[in-house]
Enzyme design. Structure first.
Site, PDB file in Angstrom:
ATOM      1  CE  LYS A  64      -4.154 -23.704  15.596  1.00 13.43           C
ATOM      2  NZ  LYS A  64      -5.252 -24.648  15.761  1.00 13.43           N
TER       3      LYS A  64
HETATM    4  N1  PPE Z   1      -9.820 -26.923  12.915  1.00 10.58           N
HETATM    5  C1  PPE Z   1      -9.475 -26.693  14.199  1.00 10.58           C
HETATM    6  C2  PPE Z   1     -10.537 -26.332  15.171  1.00 10.58           C
HETATM    7  C3  PPE Z   1      -8.135 -26.815  14.568  1.00 10.58           C
HETATM    8  O1  PPE Z   1      -7.796 -26.592  15.834  1.00 10.58           O
HETATM    9  C4  PPE Z   1      -7.171 -27.197  13.608  1.00 10.58           C
HETATM   10  C5  PPE Z   1      -5.722 -27.353  13.986  1.00 10.58           C
HETATM   11  C6  PPE Z   1      -7.589 -27.416  12.273  1.00 10.58           C
HETATM   12  C7  PPE Z   1      -8.915 -27.251  11.975  1.00 10.58           C
HETATM   13  C8  PPE Z   1      -6.619 -27.755  11.167  1.00 10.58           C
HETATM   14  O2  PPE Z   1      -5.830 -26.655  10.802  1.00 10.58           O
HETATM   15  P1  PPE Z   1      -4.365 -26.826  10.204  1.00 10.58           P
HETATM   16  O3  PPE Z   1      -3.504 -27.296  11.316  1.00 10.58           O
HETATM   17  O4  PPE Z   1      -4.005 -25.478   9.705  1.00 10.58           O
HETATM   18  O5  PPE Z   1      -4.445 -27.835   9.109  1.00 10.58           O
HETATM   19  N2  PPE Z   1      -5.484 -27.695  15.350  1.00 10.58           N
HETATM   20  C9  PPE Z   1      -4.188 -27.508  15.943  1.00 10.58           C
HETATM   21  C10 PPE Z   1      -4.227 -27.682  17.443  1.00 10.58           C
HETATM   22  C11 PPE Z   1      -4.246 -29.064  18.011  1.00 10.58           C
HETATM   23  C12 PPE Z   1      -4.049 -29.107  19.536  1.00 10.58           C
HETATM   24  O6  PPE Z   1      -4.652 -29.994  20.175  1.00 10.58           O
HETATM   25  O7  PPE Z   1      -3.309 -28.318  20.114  1.00 10.58           O
HETATM   26  C13 PPE Z   1      -3.116 -28.329  15.253  1.00 10.58           C
HETATM   27  O8  PPE Z   1      -3.420 -29.300  14.556  1.00 10.58           O
HETATM   28  O9  PPE Z   1      -1.951 -27.975  15.390  1.00 10.58           O
END
Ligand code: PPE
Length: 303
Positions: A157
């Site tokens: 991330k």
């Molecule tokens: N894909 C991406 C590209 C992504 O950024 C997130 C989370 C996910 C999938 C889902 O991952 P998880 O949270 O582990 O289920 N994105 C984070 C950032 C959002 C933001 O705008 O800042 C979040 O949901 O916290």
């Protein structure tokens, strides 16, 4: 954004207004930093962080991929997260740990700049709106693609990746949609700008394989719940037109939680309303994070 009182920086709590960095902070210029997004929910037993251990582990794995050495242990970061929530007296919040390269040298190759860590927390409502969670959102396939797996390290991330996400999000919003769906470099569906994606066809839940997406912790929780509910789950590649003809679709993410998708590129998905399986999984998910489902109580860490 709602301001809170304290932010944890490199081992100590500082006032929100004092949580500043130098303009030559390396990550600001070159985008190499890694972060997490975690939610803490209000429960009958007090604030509870959803899947804290998994998020902290992913932060360390992201750092490992990018050769960043976090000067704290996983335990210390977990404790610091709880400490920051408590110091701000919050019952429910979003948690944003960030690992970044501080100032010192400039240029792409720096050896001695410090690796710094911060943890901010703030109240954050529904990412795609309360109405989005309830009634679903309209999505557009993005003209921007999820980067090739040898350019973007999808398992991490990493801050820099989110420039693509922002291009996609801005494009979708300016065209009157709520969110973007990015395809991968081969043209298959990958994920949203900040969410993983699921479709439901003929009673089977499908989600994109880990090849070109962030390994979402909400995604994993949903697959776990679906299997326990006896709903078959398949991780496989699919195309945008399969989304058009699916019965249901939804996004998942820490910020987005579970948000139904009611159309893609102006094609209604199923009935054009949040689907039955989506709502079933959504209900279990929200009960779980709010401490109302004993089956997954080990996913919650009380502060
Ligand atoms: N894909 C991406 C590209 C992504 O950024 C997130 C989370 C996910 C999938 C889902 O991952 P998880 O949270 O582990 O289920 N994105 C984070 C950032 C959002 C933001 O705008 O800042 C979040 O949901 O916290």
């Amino acid at each position: 954004m709602l301001k809170t009182e304290k932010i944890w920086m490199d081992g100590k709590l500082v006032d929100w207004d004092e949580a500043n960095v130098h303009i030559l902070t390396h990550t600001l210029h070159y985008g190499l930093g890694v972060f997490e997004g975690i939610r803490c929910y209000e429960t009958d037993k007090g604030p509870a962080v959803f899947r804290l251990e998994e998020h902290v582990k992913r932060l360390f794995k992201s750092s490992h991929i990018f050769l960043l050495k976090i000067p704290f242990s996983e335990e210390e970061i977990s404790e610091a997260i709880k400490e920051t929530i408590n110091a701000n007296g919050l019952r429910e919040c979003y948690i944003r740990p960030l690992v970044y390269i501080g100032d010192g040298g400039m240029g792409l190759y720096v050896k001695d700049n410090p690796t710094r860590v911060s943890i901010a927390v703030w109240p954050w409502g529904s990412y795609l709106g309360d109405d989005g969670i309830k009634n679903g959102i309209k999505v557009k396939t993005s003209s921007f693609a999820r980067g090739n797996v040898n350019s973007n390290m999808a398992r991490a991330k990493v801050c820099g990746y989110y420039v693509t996400s922002q291009l996609a999000k801005k494009e979708a919003m300016s065209c009157g949609f709520d969110e973007a769906l990015l395809l991968d470099s081969e043209g298959y569906v990958s994920e949203g700008s900040g969410e993983n994606v699921f479709i439901v066809r003929n009673g089977i839940i499908k989600t994109t394989p880990l090849t070109s997406i962030l390994e979402g912790i909400t995604r994993e929780s949903i697959m776990h719940i679906a299997k326990d509910e006896g709903i078959p789950v398949s991780e496989e590649r699919f195309t945008r037109d399969e989304v058009y003809i699916s019965d249901e679709a939804f996004f998942s993410g820490t910020a987005a939680e579970i948000t139904p998708i009611i159309s893609l590129d102006d094609r209604e998905i199923g009935s054009g309303k949040p689907g039955e399986i989506t709502k079933r999984v959504q209900n279990i998910f929200f009960d779980t994070v709010k401490g109302k489902n004993g089956r997954y109580s080990d996913w919650l860490t009380y502060c």
